[in-house]
Write a protein that holds these residues in place. Structure first.
Motif, PDB file in Angstrom:
ATOM      1  N   MET A   9       0.454  -1.250   0.119  1.00 36.09           N
ATOM      2  CA  MET A   9       0.283  -0.049   0.542  1.00 36.09           C
ATOM      3  C   MET A   9       0.855   1.247   0.440  1.00 36.09           C
ATOM      4  SD  MET A   9      -1.441   0.689   4.136  1.00 36.09           S
ATOM      5  CE  MET A   9      -3.007  -0.865   3.766  1.00 36.09           C
TER       6      MET A   9
ATOM      7  N   ASP B  10       1.556   1.438  -4.511  1.00 38.91           N
ATOM      8  CA  ASP B  10       1.031   2.626  -5.213  1.00 38.91           C
ATOM      9  C   ASP B  10      -0.228   2.572  -4.856  1.00 38.91           C
ATOM     10  OD1 ASP B  10      -0.700   0.211  -6.176  1.00 38.91           O
ATOM     11  OD2 ASP B  10       0.840  -0.846  -6.602  1.00 38.91           O
ATOM     12  N   MET B  11      -1.553   2.783  -5.104  1.00 38.47           N
ATOM     13  CA  MET B  11      -2.815   2.737  -5.044  1.00 38.47           C
ATOM     14  C   MET B  11      -4.044   2.343  -5.342  1.00 38.47           C
ATOM     15  SD  MET B  11      -3.373   7.336  -4.213  1.00 38.47           S
ATOM     16  CE  MET B  11      -1.696   7.308  -5.559  1.00 38.47           C
TER      17      MET B  11
ATOM     18  N   ILE C  91       1.719   8.635  -1.358  1.00 35.83           N
ATOM     19  CA  ILE C  91       1.000   7.149  -2.040  1.00 35.83           C
ATOM     20  C   ILE C  91       0.757   6.727  -0.315  1.00 35.83           C
ATOM     21  CG2 ILE C  91       1.409   5.274  -2.780  1.00 35.83           C
ATOM     22  CD1 ILE C  91       3.330   5.685  -4.457  1.00 35.83           C
TER      23      ILE C  91
ATOM     24  N   GLY D  76      -5.261  10.929  -2.346  1.00 37.66           N
ATOM     25  CA  GLY D  76      -5.399  10.248  -2.870  1.00 37.66           C
ATOM     26  C   GLY D  76      -6.625   8.642  -2.928  1.00 37.66           C
TER      27      GLY D  76
ATOM     28  N   HIS E 175      -6.446   5.727  -1.932  1.00 47.45           N
ATOM     29  CA  HIS E 175      -6.664   4.309  -0.952  1.00 47.45           C
ATOM     30  C   HIS E 175      -6.866   4.968  -0.193  1.00 47.45           C
ATOM     31  CE1 HIS E 175      -2.828   4.690  -0.948  1.00 47.45           C
ATOM     32  NE2 HIS E 175      -2.165   3.558  -0.812  1.00 47.45           N
TER      33      HIS E 175
ATOM     34  N   SER F 294      -3.511   6.813   1.922  1.00 43.20           N
ATOM     35  CA  SER F 294      -3.350   8.312   1.263  1.00 43.20           C
ATOM     36  C   SER F 294      -4.242   9.529   1.297  1.00 43.20           C
ATOM     37  CB  SER F 294      -3.401   7.950  -0.687  1.00 43.20           C
ATOM     38  OG  SER F 294      -4.260   7.834  -1.320  1.00 43.20           O
TER      39      SER F 294
END
Length: 720
Positions: free
Chosen positions: A306, A309-310, A605, A627, A629, A632
């Motif tokens: 995690m 990247d999202m 992120i 972001g 997720h 983020s």
């Protein structure tokens, strides 16, 4: 064999026939050399001539035992005893065969008979200890091991078994001591070394295992399990460069080692070696996707994923695979848990908080003031600790704020689950999720009727045994529900509890912290692995456009500093404009120092969580990027809750422009700081009592659904 037969054999072979005595000696040599099959054949020939020889019967029985022919072993050793060979080792060997045959009571009697004949007989004490340990009679087993050690004080195997017994009893310090002694006597005892290291990690003392690892590796430099264990210990100690060296050794032996590749990538990220990290990131992700396609659990840990990247679909798949592996590993225990009698209730809901971080840790900082604020007329509160006792004020505050504090640091899966069930926990709140030292193994046994994920892991565990995850409308909007295995519970305002910490009354001067008096001081005190190339490039753009400015960062390893300075210069920013804040022992001193910054810059992120909360409490505005997720979006949630939603940006360009504008317009920045300082006093963000009431409303709704026989369902808590 009679005289005529011997003469016939001599004439046919030209050799003198083997006597029973000669056969016995030959059999014994094979036996001593570890060849029980050959020994058995010769013992049988010897017994043909001397069928009642007790020594022959005994040794033939021992050879049969070593070949796992238990019926023959019991028959032969039994005959030896019948023929008068009543020595302690004979009873000991009979007992071993009885135990292996599942006749534990008879085996115990035989061991005790051996000890009646020879009270200091170490082998019998040790073997009896093993039998008692298997029967769960741990205190008696420990007594037998200690008696064995009086005669054999340098026997590594006895110390190892003693350590296992102490561990099973939930005495990690004593277990670690026994394992330490094992590897001191036998430095290449792999099981004891790895057990020793595991316990020291649980106790928060990983450095004590370093010397033992070095001695083992000097003897066996290519043992991958031990090398990986050593890397884990070094990582926990913060020795990133040494961890990298050990992982390089593993990868030189086995380049495709999945855990080593993941660990190596993690270390590269921590020292900001982004060029090499990029290559490994692609390798690790591809391997993870291939593993998931096979229906297996990937080596890439969910918490690490995690931060890279999202993609919420990948994060859910990764987490689900890890949680399913926990279920598979604990399936056999589920049915073995005894039933718990219904306890008489007093009308209150019993909350159990499970965490390894009731200590000087970001989670410990946030929750330390929560438990004492729960309404004791409606709730009973128990904390279950799965981590080390660091003796900190945070630990003491949690302990004193609960109705009961239970240390499960060394408890086995079934024992921990059973304790929670016996305590009558209605709602079990897990503060770890898929992080280090988690106890998802315990949660997989469903020790509580309702199980909730909260705070320590900003995302889904992917686990069917978790019912809810607590968030808010920013970090986990309802349209994101498909990315969670759990049902969503929205708290009003921000989901994050805070336990405001006092600031030191004395704030250092800027020059004492390496900050120019007249420069704009941007800061980011997040863990350095959260810094990644895209956001760092934006930060350097900001510094170029605000010439009289510096970026104040958390202290990192020497290699990490060198890499960040190199990246800055490559982007046209002098390395001297990066200032590193030395680690301070007291949080109140760090909070006071933080107030010297003009503006905090959130990461992209995996944003700042406790760090962002701390900056707002210290009076420093934070610019955050919303972001895709949970991890983020926490900064955005905190800013919205404190009335500074204008500092939430939705693109990198907006983030960059807002930072530059506020740095250039000191009047606007001063107005933002004034608004922050006003809102700190009246915002619900730092009102722990108000937060506790809202959290309790959520728990009551969960419990009401359960009592009504309804399945868990997502809902939002409404504040009165």
């Amino acid at each position: 064999m009679n005289r005529r037969e011997r003469r016939k054999q001599r004439s046919e072979t030209g050799m003198a026939p083997a006597t029973p005595e000669a056969l016995f000696r030959a059999a014994f040599e094979h036996h001593r050399a570890g060849r029980p099959k050959e020994a058995r054949a010769l013992y049988a020939r010897a017994l043909a001539g001397q069928p009642d020889n007790p020594e022959l019967l005994h040794m033939a029985g021992v050879a049969a035992y070593e070949e796992d022919d238990l019926d023959a072993a019991l028959r032969l050793i039994g005959k030896a005893l019948e023929r008068g060979l009543r020595r302690p080792e004979v009873h000991n060997n009979l007992a071993n065969a009885l135990q292996k045959s599942g006749r534990a009571a008879e085996a115990e009697a035989a061991f005790r008979e051996a000890l009646n004949l020879a009270p200091g007989y170490a082998d019998a004490h040790y073997n009896l200890g093993n039998l008692l340990k298997e029967a769960g009679r741990l205190e008696e087993a420990i007594e037998e091991y200690e008696r064995a050690l009086r005669t054999q004080p340098n026997d590594a195997q006895i110390f190892h078994s003693l350590g296992l017994a102490y561990q099973a009893m939930g005495l990690p310090e004593k277990a670690a001591g026994a394992f330490r002694r094992t590897v001191e006597i036998k430095p290449d005892h792999e099981a004891a070394l790895l057990g020793f290291a595991r316990l020291l990690r649980l106790l928060g003392q990983p450095r004590d295992a370093v010397g033992c690892f070095r001695r083992f590796i000097a003897l066996i430099p290519t043992n991958l399990r031990v090398l990986m264990g050593f890397a884990e210990v070094l990582e926990l100690m913060g020795k990133r460069e040494e961890t990298l060296e050990v992982l390089r050794t593993v990868l030189a032996i086995e380049p495709s080692h999945p855990q080593a590749n993941c660990g190596y990538l993690k270390m590269l990220e921590q020292i900001c070696a982004w060029e090499e990290a990029g290559q490994y990131r692609r390798l690790v992700r591809q391997a993870a996707l291939e593993t998931l396609e096979r229906g297996e659990s990937p080596a890439e840990e969910s918490f690490d994923a995690m931060g890279r990247d999202m993609d919420p679909i990948y994060l859910l798949r990764n987490a689900r695979a890890h949680s399913q592996s926990v279920v598979a590993a604990t399936n056999a225990l589920r049915e073995s848990l005894p039933a718990v009698a219904t306890r008489p209730g007093d009308g209150r809901i019993t909350l159990g908080y499970l965490s390894s971080d009731f200590r000087n840790h970001p989670v410990g900082h946030l929750v330390s003031g929560l438990f004492s604020r729960h309404d004791r007329n409606r709730f009973r509160v128990i904390a279950y600790s799965a981590g080390p006792d660091d003796g900190s004020a945070y630990r003491h505050r949690v302990e004193s704020g609960c109705d009961a504090f239970v240390d499960l640091v060394a408890a086995g899966t079934a024992a921990a689950a059973q304790r929670i069930r016996e305590d009558g926990v209605d709602i079990l709140i897990d503060l770890n999720g898929l992080t280090t030292r988690n106890r998802l193994d315990v949660l997989a046994l469903k020790p509580a009727a309702v199980q909730v994920g909260y705070l320590g892991y900003p995302g889904t565990t992917g686990a069917d045994f978790m019912d809810y995850v607590i968030g808010d409308s920013v970090v986990a909007p309802m349209e994101h529900a498909r990315f969670f295995a759990e049902k969503l519970v929205h708290l009003p305002g921000c989901y994050m509890v805070t336990s405001p910490h006092p600031l030191s009354e004395e704030r250092p001067a800027r020059r004492e912290c390496g900050l120019p008096d007249d420069a704009v001081a941007f800061c980011s005190f997040c863990r350095n692995e959260k810094i990644e190339p895209i956001m760092f490039r934006v930060w350097m753009d900001i510094l170029r456009r605000v010439p009289n400015s510096v970026l104040w960062l958390a202290d990192v390893s020497p290699t990490g500093k060198e890499n960040l300075r190199r990246h800055a210069e490559a982007l046209g920013v002098a390395a001297t404009r990066l200032v590193f804040a030395a680690r301070l022992a007291a949080k109140e001193d760090h909070l006071a120092r933080s107030g010297l910054a003009d503006l905090a810059l959130d990461t992209r992120i995996f944003g700042g969580h406790t760090t962002t909360s701390d900056m707002l409490w210290a009076g420093v505005p934070v610019i955050s990027l919303l972001g895709g997720h949970f991890a983020s979006r926490v900064g955005a949630s905190l800013l919205k809750a404190i009335g500074l939603e204008q500092l939430v940006t939705h693109s990198l360009d907006d983030y960059r422009e807002l930072a530059v504008r506020l740095a250039r317009d000191r009047g606007e920045l001063a107005e933002v700081r004034r608004l922050l300082n006003e809102n700190r006093e009246r915002s619900p963000l730092f009102d722990t009592v108000r937060f506790a009431r809202n959290l309790e409303r959520g728990f009551e709704q969960m419990w009401a659904r359960h009592r009504a026989g309804l399945e868990p369902a997502s809902f939002a808590v409404v504040e009165d």
